[in-house]
Design a protein around this motif. Structure first.
Motif, PDB file in Angstrom:
ATOM      1  N   ARG A 194       0.838  -1.207   0.000  1.00  8.84           N
ATOM      2  CA  ARG A 194       0.000   0.000   0.000  1.00  8.84           C
ATOM      3  C   ARG A 194       0.875   1.260   0.000  1.00  8.84           C
ATOM      4  N   ARG A 195       1.954   1.242   0.766  1.00  2.54           N
ATOM      5  CA  ARG A 195       2.870   2.390   0.784  1.00  2.54           C
ATOM      6  C   ARG A 195       3.539   2.565  -0.574  1.00  2.54           C
ATOM      7  N   ILE A 196       3.939   1.474  -1.186  1.00  3.24           N
ATOM      8  CA  ILE A 196       4.539   1.533  -2.522  1.00  3.24           C
ATOM      9  C   ILE A 196       3.556   2.147  -3.505  1.00  3.24           C
ATOM     10  N   THR A 249      10.308   3.675  -9.177  1.00  2.70           N
ATOM     11  CA  THR A 249      10.667   2.627  -8.224  1.00  2.70           C
ATOM     12  C   THR A 249      12.068   2.797  -7.649  1.00  2.70           C
ATOM     13  N   THR A 250      12.975   3.389  -8.402  1.00  2.00           N
ATOM     14  CA  THR A 250      14.321   3.643  -7.873  1.00  2.00           C
ATOM     15  C   THR A 250      14.247   4.624  -6.711  1.00  2.00           C
ATOM     16  N   THR A 251      13.484   5.683  -6.891  1.00  2.00           N
ATOM     17  CA  THR A 251      13.317   6.672  -5.829  1.00  2.00           C
ATOM     18  C   THR A 251      12.562   6.069  -4.655  1.00  2.00           C
ATOM     19  N   ILE A 252      11.547   5.262  -4.954  1.00  2.21           N
ATOM     20  CA  ILE A 252      10.767   4.629  -3.887  1.00  2.21           C
ATOM     21  C   ILE A 252      11.662   3.737  -3.034  1.00  2.21           C
ATOM     22  N   ALA A 253      12.560   2.986  -3.663  1.00  2.55           N
ATOM     23  CA  ALA A 253      13.468   2.116  -2.908  1.00  2.55           C
ATOM     24  C   ALA A 253      14.294   2.939  -1.920  1.00  2.55           C
ATOM     25  N   TYR A 254      14.618   4.157  -2.306  1.00  2.00           N
ATOM     26  CA  TYR A 254      15.416   5.037  -1.452  1.00  2.00           C
ATOM     27  C   TYR A 254      14.575   5.634  -0.313  1.00  2.00           C
ATOM     28  N   VAL A 255      13.346   6.087  -0.626  1.00  2.53           N
ATOM     29  CA  VAL A 255      12.550   6.801   0.383  1.00  2.53           C
ATOM     30  C   VAL A 255      11.681   5.888   1.241  1.00  2.53           C
ATOM     31  N   LEU A 256      11.358   4.706   0.760  1.00  2.00           N
ATOM     32  CA  LEU A 256      10.432   3.815   1.464  1.00  2.00           C
ATOM     33  C   LEU A 256      10.821   3.538   2.918  1.00  2.00           C
ATOM     34  N   PRO A 257      12.097   3.260   3.206  1.00  5.66           N
ATOM     35  CA  PRO A 257      12.459   2.998   4.606  1.00  5.66           C
ATOM     36  C   PRO A 257      12.274   4.216   5.522  1.00  5.66           C
ATOM     37  N   CYS A 258      12.153   5.396   4.931  1.00  4.93           N
ATOM     38  CA  CYS A 258      12.017   6.625   5.719  1.00  4.93           C
ATOM     39  C   CYS A 258      10.585   7.155   5.727  1.00  4.93           C
ATOM     40  N   THR A 259       9.621   6.295   5.427  1.00  2.00           N
ATOM     41  CA  THR A 259       8.223   6.718   5.485  1.00  2.00           C
ATOM     42  C   THR A 259       7.490   5.927   6.557  1.00  2.00           C
ATOM     43  N   VAL A 260       6.501   6.571   7.136  1.00  2.00           N
ATOM     44  CA  VAL A 260       5.652   5.920   8.130  1.00  2.00           C
ATOM     45  C   VAL A 260       4.203   6.242   7.807  1.00  2.00           C
ATOM     46  N   GLU A 261       3.334   5.327   8.162  1.00  2.00           N
ATOM     47  CA  GLU A 261       1.899   5.538   8.007  1.00  2.00           C
ATOM     48  C   GLU A 261       1.408   6.240   9.260  1.00  2.00           C
ATOM     49  N   THR A 262       0.717   7.360   9.079  1.00  2.00           N
ATOM     50  CA  THR A 262       0.252   8.149  10.226  1.00  2.00           C
ATOM     51  C   THR A 262      -1.222   7.948  10.536  1.00  2.00           C
ATOM     52  N   GLY A 263      -1.928   7.253   9.680  1.00  2.00           N
ATOM     53  CA  GLY A 263      -3.377   7.155   9.812  1.00  2.00           C
ATOM     54  C   GLY A 263      -4.057   8.136   8.872  1.00  2.00           C
ATOM     55  N   ASP A 264      -3.367   9.250   8.591  1.00  2.00           N
ATOM     56  CA  ASP A 264      -3.855  10.236   7.624  1.00  2.00           C
ATOM     57  C   ASP A 264      -3.094  10.136   6.306  1.00  2.00           C
ATOM     58  N   GLY A 265      -2.177   9.206   6.205  1.00  2.00           N
ATOM     59  CA  GLY A 265      -1.347   9.057   5.017  1.00  2.00           C
ATOM     60  C   GLY A 265       0.102   8.839   5.400  1.00  2.00           C
ATOM     61  N   LEU A 266       0.958   8.877   4.403  1.00  2.00           N
ATOM     62  CA  LEU A 266       2.387   8.683   4.653  1.00  2.00           C
ATOM     63  C   LEU A 266       3.023   9.981   5.122  1.00  2.00           C
TER      64      LEU A 266
END
Length: 119
Positions: free
Chosen positions: A49-51, A61-78
């Motif tokens: 879902r985050r992807i 997807t290259t950028t996503i691979a970089y930023v994905l570990p630094c995102t969190v789900e807040t309940g209102d979105g990433l």
């Protein structure tokens, strides 16, 4: 609870082919059974879902691979969980804005050509 790729596809609405592609890009890392079957857990449902959210935001997807570990789900979105991520996301937003401007210019030129043709 471990699930196989077909169930993950069903639970996320993402095709098995795309899930394999996400794995190839390093975005998903399922457990591999000795039989070769991929096994996913509940956290992978949220990860997909985050992807999808980041793809919808215009990131590749290259950028996503970089930023994905630094995102969190807040309940209102990433949200950005790493301090430098906001700077990177602003840079991506600027890239997208430039693309929108270029597309708008191209559409205006096409409109002019179409308008000149129909006279």
């Amino acid at each position: 609870m471990a699930v196989r790729i077909g169930e993950l596809a069903q639970r996320t609405g993402v095709s098995q082919r795309l899930l394999r592609y996400y794995e190839e890009q390093g975005l998903l890392q399922p457990l591999r059974r000795p039989s070769g079957y991929r096994e996913y857990d509940d956290a992978d449902v949220e990860l997909v879902r985050r992807i999808r959210t980041l793809l919808a935001a215009g990131l590749n997807t290259t950028t996503i691979a970089y930023v994905l570990p630094c995102t969190v789900e807040t309940g209102d979105g990433l949200a950005a969980a790493c301090p430098d991520l906001v700077t990177d996301l602003r840079r991506e937003r600027d890239r997208i804005s430039r693309s929108i401007t270029e597309l708008h210019t191209a559409r205006t030129m096409l409109d002019a050509i179409i308008g000149a043709t129909s006279r």
